[in-house]
Design a protein around this motif. Structure first.
Motif, PDB file in Angstrom:
ATOM      1  N   GLY A 167     -46.275  -6.833  53.232  1.00  0.00           N
ATOM      2  CA  GLY A 167     -47.032  -7.036  54.172  1.00  0.00           C
ATOM      3  C   GLY A 167     -46.039  -5.327  54.848  1.00  0.00           C
ATOM      4  O   GLY A 167     -45.658  -3.809  54.370  1.00  0.00           O
ATOM      5  N   ALA A 168     -44.954  -5.284  56.167  1.00  0.00           N
ATOM      6  CA  ALA A 168     -44.986  -4.566  56.596  1.00  0.00           C
ATOM      7  C   ALA A 168     -43.082  -4.153  55.996  1.00  0.00           C
ATOM      8  O   ALA A 168     -43.042  -3.240  56.603  1.00  0.00           O
ATOM      9  CB  ALA A 168     -44.176  -4.450  58.628  1.00  0.00           C
ATOM     10  N   LEU A 169     -42.531  -4.890  55.521  1.00  0.00           N
ATOM     11  CA  LEU A 169     -41.448  -4.704  54.487  1.00  0.00           C
ATOM     12  C   LEU A 169     -41.481  -3.972  53.227  1.00  0.00           C
ATOM     13  O   LEU A 169     -42.138  -4.177  51.615  1.00  0.00           O
ATOM     14  CB  LEU A 169     -40.906  -6.508  54.046  1.00  0.00           C
ATOM     15  N   TRP A 182     -36.473 -17.363  63.230  1.00  0.00           N
ATOM     16  CA  TRP A 182     -36.178 -15.521  62.954  1.00  0.00           C
ATOM     17  C   TRP A 182     -37.398 -15.426  63.216  1.00  0.00           C
ATOM     18  O   TRP A 182     -36.921 -13.453  63.168  1.00  0.00           O
ATOM     19  CB  TRP A 182     -36.250 -15.868  60.800  1.00  0.00           C
ATOM     20  N   GLN A 183     -38.604 -15.549  63.663  1.00  0.00           N
ATOM     21  CA  GLN A 183     -39.557 -14.631  64.002  1.00  0.00           C
ATOM     22  C   GLN A 183     -39.108 -14.015  65.434  1.00  0.00           C
ATOM     23  O   GLN A 183     -38.534 -12.735  66.237  1.00  0.00           O
ATOM     24  CB  GLN A 183     -40.662 -15.108  64.260  1.00  0.00           C
ATOM     25  N   ALA A 192     -38.651 -13.207  55.209  1.00  0.00           N
ATOM     26  CA  ALA A 192     -39.954 -13.221  56.069  1.00  0.00           C
ATOM     27  C   ALA A 192     -40.252 -12.553  57.044  1.00  0.00           C
ATOM     28  O   ALA A 192     -41.911 -12.367  57.871  1.00  0.00           O
ATOM     29  CB  ALA A 192     -40.396 -14.486  55.669  1.00  0.00           C
ATOM     30  N   ALA A 193     -39.513 -12.553  57.813  1.00  0.00           N
ATOM     31  CA  ALA A 193     -39.806 -12.125  59.530  1.00  0.00           C
ATOM     32  C   ALA A 193     -40.782 -10.710  59.695  1.00  0.00           C
ATOM     33  O   ALA A 193     -41.146 -10.637  60.418  1.00  0.00           O
ATOM     34  CB  ALA A 193     -38.237 -12.322  60.400  1.00  0.00           C
ATOM     35  N   ALA A 199     -26.882 -15.980  51.795  1.00  0.00           N
ATOM     36  CA  ALA A 199     -27.109 -15.505  53.161  1.00  0.00           C
ATOM     37  C   ALA A 199     -28.744 -16.184  53.271  1.00  0.00           C
ATOM     38  O   ALA A 199     -29.426 -15.671  51.826  1.00  0.00           O
ATOM     39  CB  ALA A 199     -27.250 -13.678  53.202  1.00  0.00           C
ATOM     40  N   PRO A 200     -29.009 -16.156  54.030  1.00  0.00           N
ATOM     41  CA  PRO A 200     -30.879 -16.436  54.800  1.00  0.00           C
ATOM     42  C   PRO A 200     -31.702 -15.058  54.578  1.00  0.00           C
ATOM     43  O   PRO A 200     -31.915 -15.135  55.172  1.00  0.00           O
ATOM     44  CB  PRO A 200     -30.804 -17.106  55.756  1.00  0.00           C
ATOM     45  N   VAL A 201     -31.649 -14.884  53.091  1.00  0.00           N
ATOM     46  CA  VAL A 201     -32.620 -13.203  52.350  1.00  0.00           C
ATOM     47  C   VAL A 201     -33.917 -13.922  53.022  1.00  0.00           C
ATOM     48  O   VAL A 201     -35.047 -13.269  53.670  1.00  0.00           O
ATOM     49  CB  VAL A 201     -31.503 -12.729  51.470  1.00  0.00           C
TER      50      VAL A 201
END
Length: 389
Positions: free
Chosen positions: A257-259, A346-347, A218-219, A211-213
């Motif tokens: 960041g936010a994650l 992805w953003q 990053a998004a 999967a493109p984790v």
């Protein structure tokens, strides 16, 4: 004088584990429901006890035979074993054409009353499934007939696995009408989620390694609002390590960041259901978690099991066209997550999806009601079996 008690119906369910947890996950849920709700004497044959133990910690991996929740579990390791007619169940189910032992089939043919033989197929929304559901397949050598039985999303198929008490259990968990029940807050606390993280957008992540984790993380990292991603131990470990720059371990959390990524223990099925109920969005994979995400009535993104020549993309599109709670944003993100097309922003994918989460949850209630109207897989299966006995 009381009438004699009817003999208990016996059922043998054969499972070969291909998709680590999906195959045994489906078979274990089905076996327990058949026993608990329909009083069937079930013997579950499975060839991988290690995977089984991950979703059911009580499973002993060193025993050939054991009983759990009233189910007789048999470690299936000898395809050449011989059987007598007395050992043959009244109903025989092979999951996903797993090729049950030839000796078992030979003894089925010797029974005075041969069992009803079912090939329980994989779940699909493709139109051809409706035409193949319950079709007979005569054995080339014995006087036996096997019937194809397809789970599905409408009344022309076998429905989905759904226990009688499931919806009420979910409502009780989310609304907490009794102090004797575990609350959602207590469940998160059990997972190590901090009070400050509770207000975050909560996402569970269960997917295959390809999967493109990194693109998704990053998004999420660049968002304004905090996102808490809960990942079961052992899931996409390498991708998470590459993104974080350190090895993820159970009980720890990592922020970029936010994650915030929090690694949680790999869960038994009952706890995994609670995780799906508790999160705002669920990334699921294969078939078992895919179905449970639908009963959670929350937004979800399905990572479908890959097939040669990208046949799984057709299966994915068939579901997205069928699912009432699929929006343009969730469809686009689903296609990108399954790499149907590449070069996605992805953003933008996440920005559009996040705006639709509340709408999707409302639409999911309608989908849940529609699926319930089709009846559950176990009951529909037994109703069909009764027409052949």
């Amino acid at each position: 004088m009381p009438s004699p008690q009817a003999a208990t119906t016996t059922l043998a369910l054969f499972c070969k584990v291909v998709d680590n947890y999906g195959d045994i996950g489906i078979c274990w849920r089905l076996a327990r429901q058949l026993h608990k709700e329909h009083q069937i004497d079930v013997q579950l044959w499975v060839d991988d006890l290690i995977s089984f133990q991950r979703i059911c910690p009580e499973v002993a991996t060193n025993l050939e035979t054991q009983i759990l929740d009233g189910i007789r579990i048999q470690y299936w390791q000898n395809q050449d074993a011989s059987f007598t007619p007395a050992e043959i169940a009244d109903i025989v189910i092979e999951f996903f054409a797993c090729d049950i032992p030839p000796g078992y089939i030979a003894s089925m043919a010797q029974c005075e009353r041969p069992p009803v033989w079912i090939n329980l197929e994989g779940l699909s929304a493709e139109a051809w499934v409706e035409g193949c559901h319950t079709l007979p397949s005569p054995h080339p050598s014995f006087s036996l007939t096997k019937y194809f039985f397809f789970p599905g999303f409408n009344a022309k198929t076998g429905g989905l696995i759904h226990e009688r008490t499931l919806d009420q259990e979910r409502r009780d968990f989310l609304t907490n009408p009794s102090n004797n029940l575990q609350t959602k807050a207590q469940f998160f606390e059990q997972l190590g989620v901090l009070p400050a993280e509770i207000s975050s957008l909560k996402v569970s992540l269960f997917c295959y390694p390809h999967a493109p984790v990194a693109a998704l993380f990053a998004a999420w990292s660049s968002q304004e609002k905090p996102i808490l991603c809960l990942v079961p131990d052992g899931v996409v470990t390498e991708a998470i390590q590459n993104f974080l720059g350190e090895t993820p371990t159970v009980g720890n959390h990592y922020s970029r960041g936010a994650l915030t990524v929090r690694i949680i223990p790999f869960m038994p099925q009952a706890d995994y259901d609670k995780l799906l109920w508790s999160c705002d969005l669920n990334f699921v994979r294969g078939e078992d978690s895919f179905v449970r995400a639908q009963w959670a009535a929350k937004a979800f993104i399905w990572h479908i099991y890959p097939q040669d020549e990208n046949l799984h993309h057709k299966k994915l599109n068939a579901f997205l066209q069928t699912h009432l709670a699929t929006t343009h944003s969730s469809k686009t993100l689903s296609l990108a997550w399954n790499e149907v097309h590449t070069g996605d922003n992805w953003q933008d994918l996440w920005s559009n999806m996040s705006k639709d989460l509340a709408t999707i949850e409302i639409q999911s209630q309608g989908w849940l009601e529609q699926m319930n109207a089709n009846g559950d897989l176990a009951s529909n299966l037994l109703s069909f079996v009764n027409t052949k006995r």
